[in-house]
Design a protein around this motif. Structure first.
Motif, PDB file in Angstrom:
ATOM      1  N   ASP A 177       0.818  -1.211   0.000  1.00  0.00           N
ATOM      2  CA  ASP A 177       0.000   0.000   0.000  1.00  0.00           C
ATOM      3  C   ASP A 177       0.857   1.268   0.000  1.00  0.00           C
ATOM      4  N   ALA A 178       2.117   1.146  -0.328  1.00  0.00           N
ATOM      5  CA  ALA A 178       3.017   2.300  -0.356  1.00  0.00           C
ATOM      6  C   ALA A 178       3.874   2.240  -1.610  1.00  0.00           C
ATOM      7  N   VAL A 179       4.590   3.311  -1.875  1.00  0.00           N
ATOM      8  CA  VAL A 179       5.520   3.306  -2.994  1.00  0.00           C
ATOM      9  C   VAL A 179       6.637   2.312  -2.704  1.00  0.00           C
ATOM     10  N   GLN A 180       6.965   1.543  -3.715  1.00  0.00           N
ATOM     11  CA  GLN A 180       7.977   0.510  -3.561  1.00  0.00           C
ATOM     12  C   GLN A 180       9.260   0.935  -4.281  1.00  0.00           C
ATOM     13  N   SER A 181      10.337   0.234  -3.999  1.00  0.00           N
ATOM     14  CA  SER A 181      11.614   0.476  -4.661  1.00  0.00           C
ATOM     15  C   SER A 181      11.955  -0.703  -5.554  1.00  0.00           C
ATOM     16  N   LEU A 182      12.332  -0.406  -6.779  1.00  0.00           N
ATOM     17  CA  LEU A 182      12.845  -1.430  -7.676  1.00  0.00           C
ATOM     18  C   LEU A 182      14.327  -1.583  -7.372  1.00  0.00           C
ATOM     19  N   ILE A 183      14.746  -2.814  -7.045  1.00  0.00           N
ATOM     20  CA  ILE A 183      16.142  -3.014  -6.674  1.00  0.00           C
ATOM     21  C   ILE A 183      16.780  -4.126  -7.508  1.00  0.00           C
ATOM     22  N   LYS A 184      18.073  -4.029  -7.606  1.00  0.00           N
ATOM     23  CA  LYS A 184      18.900  -5.051  -8.251  1.00  0.00           C
ATOM     24  C   LYS A 184      19.770  -5.676  -7.178  1.00  0.00           C
ATOM     25  N   VAL A 185      19.759  -7.009  -7.112  1.00  0.00           N
ATOM     26  CA  VAL A 185      20.559  -7.743  -6.129  1.00  0.00           C
ATOM     27  C   VAL A 185      21.573  -8.589  -6.884  1.00  0.00           C
ATOM     28  N   GLU A 186      22.837  -8.395  -6.570  1.00  0.00           N
ATOM     29  CA  GLU A 186      23.910  -9.186  -7.178  1.00  0.00           C
ATOM     30  C   GLU A 186      24.492 -10.118  -6.120  1.00  0.00           C
ATOM     31  N   LYS A 187      24.565 -11.392  -6.449  1.00  0.00           N
ATOM     32  CA  LYS A 187      25.052 -12.409  -5.520  1.00  0.00           C
ATOM     33  C   LYS A 187      26.540 -12.628  -5.761  1.00  0.00           C
TER      34      LYS A 187
END
Length: 215
Positions: A177-187
């Motif tokens: 119900d809130a603004v979300q963040s698009l994230i990139k995760v590198e392993k």
């Protein structure tokens, strides 16, 4: 409604002006977005906006699809897992870049329609399955790339386990119900590296196969 070559050119020019990389543009040029929307929404297929699809879901706006595709950095030998097939549009674009794409969708009605679109485009490196995407596909792991088209509160640990060392996951995180963040995760051998890409709004990641589809 049939889109003209001029419509497609304007669509690609719009994306180019937003900084979309050439290889992503080339992939998107091969996948007509109007095939993935229905009814009067087809008139807006080439607009940079999210559109409703069945089961209360959406097809993401093209610039977000492009941003996620670019961040995923898919190579021709990569095996990709997508959580949330939706219309099948993102999977179709990834198929232009990857060796194989496995896509999971909890709504059977969406899976069936997406599979028909993929077949119509003769994309033979895409496998769409009706399943609980929160579990991933451990029998096919590890994956070189994983993409989620639904928002989780945090990157799911079990999906990170299915990501190979050196792999990349792209997903929206945050409360539904809130603004979300698009994230990139590198392993990496030293741990997980996180990069925040943009503010977005996606439907939430929901566990289980949708019972409304008669499952």
């Amino acid at each position: 409604m049939t889109l003209s070559p001029e419509d497609t050119m304007q669509f690609l020019l719009m994306l180019r002006n937003k900084g979309v990389a050439d290889h992503v543009l080339q992939a998107m040029e091969k996948v007509p977005r109007d095939m993935f929307v229905e009814g009067h929404f087809k008139a807006h297929a080439m607009d940079d906006m999210a559109l409703p699809i069945d089961a209360g879901q959406t097809i993401s706006q093209p610039s977000i699809v492009a941003k996620m595709t670019e961040a995923l950095d898919v190579g021709p030998r990569d095996k990709v897992l997508e959580i949330g097939t939706g219309s099948g549009y993102q999977a179709a674009i990834l198929s232009q870049l990857a060796r194989r794409v496995y896509s999971l969708e909890r709504h059977r009605q969406l899976s069936i329609k997406a599979r028909k679109r993929i077949e119509a485009l003769k994309l033979r490196n895409v496998v769409i399955t009706t399943a609980d995407g929160s579990y991933g596909m451990p029998d096919q792991a590890p994956f070189d790339r994983i993409i989620l088209t639904a928002a989780a509160e945090d990157p799911p640990a079990n999906l990170l386990e299915q990501l190979r060392m050196g792999g990349i996951m792209v997903l929206p995180v945050g409360q539904s119900d809130a603004v979300q963040s698009l994230i990139k995760v590198e392993k990496t051998p030293d741990g997980l590296n996180y990069t925040e890409l943009a503010e977005v709004r996606f439907v939430p990641l929901v566990a289980g196969v949708a019972k409304t589809d008669g499952v």
